[in-house]
Design an enzyme around this catalytic site. Structure first.
Site, PDB file in Angstrom:
ATOM      1  N   CYS A 152       1.046  -1.248   0.040  1.00 14.11           N
ATOM      2  CA  CYS A 152      -0.014  -0.056   0.013  1.00 14.11           C
ATOM      3  C   CYS A 152       0.946   1.126   0.079  1.00 14.11           C
ATOM      4  O   CYS A 152       1.639   1.607  -0.819  1.00 14.11           O
ATOM      5  CB  CYS A 152      -1.014  -0.032   1.293  1.00 14.11           C
ATOM      6  SG  CYS A 152      -2.320   1.116   1.022  1.00 14.11           S
ATOM      7  N   HIS A 251      -3.607  -5.301   0.761  1.00 11.65           N
ATOM      8  CA  HIS A 251      -2.554  -5.633   2.057  1.00 11.65           C
ATOM      9  C   HIS A 251      -2.996  -7.228   2.135  1.00 11.65           C
ATOM     10  O   HIS A 251      -3.860  -7.743   2.486  1.00 11.65           O
ATOM     11  CB  HIS A 251      -3.508  -5.011   3.194  1.00 11.65           C
ATOM     12  CG  HIS A 251      -3.277  -3.514   3.511  1.00 11.65           C
ATOM     13  ND1 HIS A 251      -2.506  -3.219   4.380  1.00 11.65           N
ATOM     14  CD2 HIS A 251      -3.846  -2.402   2.912  1.00 11.65           C
ATOM     15  CE1 HIS A 251      -2.310  -1.770   4.147  1.00 11.65           C
ATOM     16  NE2 HIS A 251      -3.205  -1.422   3.295  1.00 11.65           N
ATOM     17  N   GLU A 253      -1.483  -9.412   3.792  1.00 15.00           N
ATOM     18  CA  GLU A 253      -1.158  -9.666   5.254  1.00 15.00           C
ATOM     19  C   GLU A 253      -2.581  -9.787   6.015  1.00 15.00           C
ATOM     20  O   GLU A 253      -2.632 -10.917   6.730  1.00 15.00           O
ATOM     21  CB  GLU A 253      -0.480  -8.630   6.136  1.00 15.00           C
ATOM     22  CG  GLU A 253      -1.061  -7.454   6.403  1.00 15.00           C
ATOM     23  CD  GLU A 253      -0.986  -6.328   5.598  1.00 15.00           C
ATOM     24  OE1 GLU A 253      -0.975  -5.110   5.750  1.00 15.00           O
ATOM     25  OE2 GLU A 253      -0.607  -6.712   4.123  1.00 15.00           O
TER      26      GLU A 253
END
Length: 311
Positions: A152, A251, A253
């Site tokens: 990002c 994202h 994650e």
């Protein structure tokens, strides 16, 4: 800035991966990124402006996203309802698919709660110390040929480092339909065939989440656009001369249940095992003492102007 004194050796078995973030906030992003690195076989270490000593001994680098703010700002109600309805009403075929749908139905509310716990009250500000630290870390990673993943904000900063430009607000790309902001996978991105990222994830398209209001405008020197939305908003970039330097606008994650997203962390850790040099104390101390980059200052001034307009 803390002194960088401790020495580390290259660890081939469990490479050391630096994960950058702010001094305040960003706790959820750190936890989930660290989990991604651990599952991929790496050792995550947190790097913030007040604690840059962990840069000593890095074999790989993840330049993280912005500090977490109140998830209510990001989590639009219609997005939540749409995702849950799609998950619950989808035709059921077998037991494993039912279990998978139930897991996804449970996971995202749990993730929303975790981010809520670790989040700060909404505020937009310029973090100059973090910008400078991450800019110098990218510079050191390029010199040492360390693998880098930008997430990002980190992807945007990577593009700025190579003298690219950004859209300060991508809202104009969503005139016909709103720009969804969600930890859920609410956008479809198409990957450039033959790109390194496409080879890593192994699929031509991905469903991704969206927590950003900026994006790459002009690619920097050596930067290639390798994933876009249907409206041409850039969703991923990579450097064509570096062994592994990839930036994604979403994202990954927050999507550990998707193997395509886990492959991004696995590829980073795999490349980190091949690293011959590492960022050491003197390298980072010299970098942190260097003057601030003019391109970075220009971007910060633009962001300040945007914040004043919003205020």
């Amino acid at each position: 800035m803390a002194l960088l004194t401790k020495k580390y050796r290259i660890n081939r078995g469990r490479p050391t991966i630096g994960v950058t973030g702010p001094d305040r906030g960003g706790g959820a992003a750190w936890l989930f990124t660290a989990l991604g690195v651990l599952l991929a076989g790496g050792k995550p270490v947190r790097i913030t402006p007040s604690s840059p000593r962990t840069a000593d001994g890095l074999q790989g680098l993840i330049v993280g996203g912005g500090a977490d703010i109140d998830p209510a700002v990001y989590q639009q109600e219609h997005v939540l309802n749409e995702y849950l309805q799609r998950t619950l009403k989808h035709p059921r075929k077998n037991l494993f698919q039912r279990i998978s749908r139930f897991t996804r139905w449970f996971y995202y509310p749990a993730l929303f709660f975790v981010r809520k716990v670790f989040s700060r009250k909404p505020q937009w500000h310029i973090d100059r110390d973090r910008d400078h630290l991450e800019f110098q870390l990218i510079h050191q990673a390029v010199k040492k040929n360390l693998p880098v993943l930008g997430i990002c904000r980190g992807s945007q900063l990577m593009n700025v480092y190579f003298r690219g430009t950004l859209y300060q607000d991508i809202g104009t790309f969503y005139r016909e339909e709103p720009n969804p902001s969600s930890i859920f996978p609410v956008k479809t991105v198409t990957l450039k065939p033959g790109s390194q990222l496409a080879q890593v994830v192994g699929v031509p398209q991905l469903r991704v989440n969206a927590l950003h209001h900026q994006a790459v405008h002009t690619p920097g020197n050596g930067i290639a656009i390798v994933a876009q939305e249907a409206n041409q908003v850039v969703q991923a970039i990579e450097h064509t001369q570096q062994d592994f330097m990839i930036g994604v606008q979403w994202h990954p994650e927050y999507l550990p249940q998707h193997r395509e997203q886990r492959r991004i962390f696995k590829a980073l850790v795999w490349k980190a095992r091949e690293v011959q040099e590492q960022i050491e104390g003197p390298d980072m101390q010299e970098a942190l003492n260097s003057p601030r980059d003019s391109q970075l200052e220009a971007i910060e001034q633009q962001e300040e102007a945007a914040i004043r307009q919003q205020g």
